[in-house]
Write a protein that holds these residues in place. Structure first.
Motif, mmCIF file in Angstrom:
data_model
loop_
_atom_site.group_PDB
_atom_site.id
_atom_site.type_symbol
_atom_site.label_atom_id
_atom_site.label_comp_id
_atom_site.label_asym_id
_atom_site.label_seq_id
_atom_site.Cartn_x
_atom_site.Cartn_y
_atom_site.Cartn_z
ATOM 1 N N LEU A 227 0.838 -1.207 0.000
ATOM 2 C CA LEU A 227 0.000 0.000 0.000
ATOM 3 C C LEU A 227 0.868 1.251 0.000
ATOM 4 N N SER A 228 1.937 1.216 0.814
ATOM 5 C CA SER A 228 2.838 2.375 0.875
ATOM 6 C C SER A 228 3.540 2.589 -0.458
ATOM 7 N N GLU A 229 4.007 1.504 -1.078
ATOM 8 C CA GLU A 229 4.684 1.621 -2.366
ATOM 9 C C GLU A 229 3.728 2.123 -3.447
ATOM 10 N N ARG A 230 2.468 1.702 -3.374
ATOM 11 C CA ARG A 230 1.500 2.143 -4.382
ATOM 12 C C ARG A 230 1.273 3.655 -4.309
ATOM 13 N N PHE A 231 1.076 4.162 -3.065
ATOM 14 C CA PHE A 231 0.837 5.608 -2.942
ATOM 15 C C PHE A 231 2.118 6.419 -3.182
ATOM 16 N N GLU A 232 3.259 5.835 -2.841
ATOM 17 C CA GLU A 232 4.518 6.503 -3.185
ATOM 18 C C GLU A 232 4.652 6.625 -4.690
ATOM 19 N N SER A 233 4.304 5.565 -5.409
ATOM 20 C CA SER A 233 4.388 5.584 -6.868
ATOM 21 C C SER A 233 3.417 6.589 -7.463
ATOM 22 N N ILE A 234 2.197 6.644 -6.860
ATOM 23 C CA ILE A 234 1.201 7.610 -7.342
ATOM 24 C C ILE A 234 1.703 9.033 -7.131
ATOM 25 N N ALA A 235 2.257 9.265 -5.960
ATOM 26 C CA ALA A 235 2.756 10.622 -5.666
ATOM 27 C C ALA A 235 3.897 10.997 -6.592
ATOM 28 N N ILE B 264 -2.443 11.739 1.828
ATOM 29 C CA ILE B 264 -2.781 11.018 3.073
ATOM 30 C C ILE B 264 -3.651 9.815 2.706
ATOM 31 N N TYR B 265 -3.240 8.656 3.144
ATOM 32 C CA TYR B 265 -4.027 7.443 2.896
ATOM 33 C C TYR B 265 -4.239 6.700 4.221
ATOM 34 N N ASN B 266 -5.235 5.816 4.241
ATOM 35 C CA ASN B 266 -5.624 5.060 5.455
ATOM 36 C C ASN B 266 -5.156 3.611 5.309
ATOM 37 N N LYS B 267 -4.239 3.222 6.175
ATOM 38 C CA LYS B 267 -3.707 1.853 6.087
ATOM 39 C C LYS B 267 -4.714 0.791 6.535
ATOM 40 N N SER B 268 -5.795 1.223 7.227
ATOM 41 C CA SER B 268 -6.797 0.241 7.669
ATOM 42 C C SER B 268 -7.586 -0.339 6.521
ATOM 43 N N ASN C 187 -7.486 -3.992 6.414
ATOM 44 C CA ASN C 187 -8.113 -4.823 7.458
ATOM 45 C C ASN C 187 -9.103 -5.821 6.884
ATOM 46 N N GLU C 188 -9.902 -5.364 5.954
ATOM 47 C CA GLU C 188 -10.901 -6.260 5.359
ATOM 48 C C GLU C 188 -10.224 -7.397 4.607
ATOM 49 N N GLN C 189 -9.165 -7.025 3.867
ATOM 50 C CA GLN C 189 -8.422 -8.042 3.143
ATOM 51 C C GLN C 189 -7.738 -9.008 4.102
ATOM 52 N N MET C 190 -7.202 -8.448 5.226
ATOM 53 C CA MET C 190 -6.574 -9.300 6.234
ATOM 54 C C MET C 190 -7.573 -10.242 6.882
ATOM 55 N N LEU C 191 -8.798 -9.745 7.095
ATOM 56 C CA LEU C 191 -9.835 -10.591 7.701
ATOM 57 C C LEU C 191 -10.152 -11.791 6.815
ATOM 58 N N ASN D 33 -8.386 5.213 -5.821
ATOM 59 C CA ASN D 33 -7.424 4.342 -5.152
ATOM 60 C C ASN D 33 -7.936 3.986 -3.749
ATOM 61 N N PRO D 34 -8.119 2.678 -3.455
ATOM 62 C CA PRO D 34 -8.584 2.274 -2.119
ATOM 63 C C PRO D 34 -7.619 2.760 -1.039
ATOM 64 N N GLY D 35 -8.194 3.362 -0.027
ATOM 65 C CA GLY D 35 -7.380 3.846 1.075
ATOM 66 C C GLY D 35 -7.063 5.329 0.991
ATOM 67 N N PHE D 36 -7.351 5.937 -0.140
ATOM 68 C CA PHE D 36 -7.064 7.373 -0.277
ATOM 69 C C PHE D 36 -7.965 8.172 0.664
ATOM 70 N N VAL D 37 -7.342 9.175 1.353
ATOM 71 C CA VAL D 37 -8.100 10.035 2.276
ATOM 72 C C VAL D 37 -8.183 11.455 1.737
ATOM 73 N N THR D 38 -7.039 12.079 1.523
ATOM 74 C CA THR D 38 -7.050 13.451 1.010
ATOM 75 C C THR D 38 -5.687 13.782 0.419
ATOM 76 N N ALA D 39 -5.663 14.886 -0.333
ATOM 77 C CA ALA D 39 -4.402 15.358 -0.938
ATOM 78 C C ALA D 39 -4.396 16.894 -0.930
ATOM 79 N N TYR D 40 -3.205 17.476 -0.702
ATOM 80 C CA TYR D 40 -3.037 18.932 -0.677
ATOM 81 C C TYR D 40 -1.894 19.315 -1.599
#
Length: 471
Positions: free
Chosen positions: A50-58, A141-145, A148-152, A87-94
């Motif tokens: 997830l971190s690598e995906r948003f890093e790549s997007i940024a 800013i993205y939400n790592k939670s 959770n659904e995938q982990m469940l 993108n799943p997990g996206f919260v906001t961008a400035y």
């Protein structure tokens, strides 16, 4: 193979149950630790992805956004941020300029302080006039939670797989323990139980190159030695019985002559002996001969019983008459020691099918013992009647008694116990042993109750279900 096949239940005290409990604990602990380790690694991998995906997007947005900031194209900036919502997990961008003023934003603007929120900050740079110019910053800013659904889902799937693996491992380990430890131990226990219950000696069919195999082999070797010992013992007992029988015959013949001639001399059948001392000598010879004959008869009886050659000849027996006739036989000894004897016999006792001679010998042995160990002016009481639906005859005396720890010994052949009398009274110590074995041959029992210095009660029981009652 069930545990009941060998007469051993699967309780908490069995070795198999203990080993199974250890297996369950060890396997469960190992699988739980493996499960935790595996899921933790999976969670870390998802976080990194997830971190690598948003890093790549940024990183992909830095160049076009930097140009738009340089050109102050706010509309293009807003359009550039809009696709981030897919993108799943996206919260906001400035997007901010160098002064920290927000030029464009997209997404949630509240509750941005959650510990699940991860922020990525990129510096916006552009090449102008041959120089790199910093024009602002991009913050995602993205939400790592979101993982959770995938982990469940993974937890449920992995948990199910883990249960299947645990079941297979437990089955395999249980089967292995049962095959390598349970089976030989069960066979060993079966052989031991047979040896205890029926004296049946059998080898344990098992072979393995481990401690269990060594134990079974050692047990089989002991069984072979025991069988050989018992065979030798049987031969020895037979030889002993044959020797005793022959010796008894050889001793009886001259002994009967000695007793007969001493009786003739005592009664002066062919005239007076002359000196009175000769008459007393003849009486002493007769008594000693009778005593020796009794010893020989006792030894012969115990020998026959142990060799299995003591045959019962059953007939209708009147217990009342049998008791009375036995008392009459010991009247001289009672009178000599001035012992008072009383009876308490239930009226109309039934006739029973017994070997009258051997049962009379039992009663005579009990009465003789009581007379022998009861002091002068003592008391003996004979009871006969019913006890717990069994026919019972007991002989109760006020003799010296027997210590509690010696009660079992007195029923063994040639045993005489107690420092008080074992050197002072004549006898071989066979009376109670013979009586006990005769009662066993009749399906009955002999029981002793005694207290030192108080007296002894010996009771014999004739179970009705072992005897044929007649009218």
């Amino acid at each position: 193979m069930s545990s009941h096949e060998y007469g051993v239940t699967m309780g908490v005290s069995t070795l198999r149950s203990k080993l199974l409990a250890v297996q369950i604990i060890v396997v469960s602990l190992a699988l739980v630790l493996f499960f935790i380790f595996m899921e933790y690694n999976r969670y870390r991998v998802l976080e990194e992805e997830l971190s690598e995906r948003f890093e790549s997007i940024a990183d992909s947005l830095v160049a076009p956004i930097a140009n738009s900031v340089w050109n102050y194209d706010l509309q293009t900036l807003q359009i550039a941020l809009a696709p981030l919502s897919y993108n799943p997990g996206f919260v906001t961008a400035y997007i901010k300029d160098n002064d920290g003023d927000v030029l464009a934003s997209y997404g949630e603007q509240q509750n941005l302080t959650s510990p699940d929120h991860i922020s990525i900050l990129k510096t916006l740079e552009t090449l102008r006039f041959g120089k790199v110019k910093t024009v602002g910053t991009l913050q995602l800013i993205y939400n790592k939670s979101v993982n959770n659904e995938q982990m469940l889902k993974h937890l449920l799937i992995d948990g199910l797989i883990l249960l299947i693996i645990a079941g297979v491992l437990l089955w395999v380990t249980t089967f292995t323990v049962q095959r390598l430890i349970g089976v030989p131990l069960q066979r060993l226990i079966l052989s031991i139980q047979d040896a205890k219950s029926s004296n049946k000696r059998q080898q344990v069919d098992w072979s393995s190159k481990d401690e269990i195999g060594y134990l079974v082999q050692a047990y089989n070797d002991l069984q072979k030695k025991q069988i050989a010992y018992e065979n030798d013992l049987q031969k020895s007992n037979k030889a002993k019985s044959d020797f005793i029988a022959n010796m008894s015959h050889e001793l009886r013949t001259p002994l009967n002559a000695i007793i007969g001639f001493s009786q003739m001399m005592t009664h002066q059948t062919f005239g007076e002996l002359g000196d009175k001392h000769y008459e007393q000598y003849a009486i002493d010879i007769e008594k000693s001969g009778q005593h020796l004959l009794e010893l020989i008869n006792d030894i012969l009886d115990i020998s026959k019983i142990e060799a299995g050659r003591f045959k019962l000849r059953k007939s209708k027996v009147d217990l009342n008459g049998l008791i009375e006739s036995t008392i009459q036989m010991v009247k001289p000894e009672l009178g000599e020691k001035q012992i008072e004897i009383t009876t308490d016999i239930t009226a109309n006792l039934p006739q029973l099918m017994l070997d009258q001679t051997s049962i009379k010998q039992v009663l005579l042995n009990l009465l003789s013992n009581s007379i022998k160990f009861t002091p002068n002016h003592g008391e003996i009481k004979i009871k006969a009647g019913y006890s717990n639906h069994n026919l019972m005859i007991s002989v109760d005396d006020t003799g010296c008694g027997i210590a509690h720890e010696d009660l079992e010994r007195v029923l063994k052949p040639f045993e005489q116990v107690g420092d008080v009398y074992h050197k002072e009274r004549e006898g071989t110590g066979l009376g109670l042993s013979i009586s006990n074995k005769i009662m066993e041959l009749h399906g009955g029992t002999l029981e002793i109750e005694s207290s030192l210095g108080v007296g002894t009660t010996v009771s014999v029981y004739f179970p009705k279900n072992h005897l044929s009652q007649v009218a």
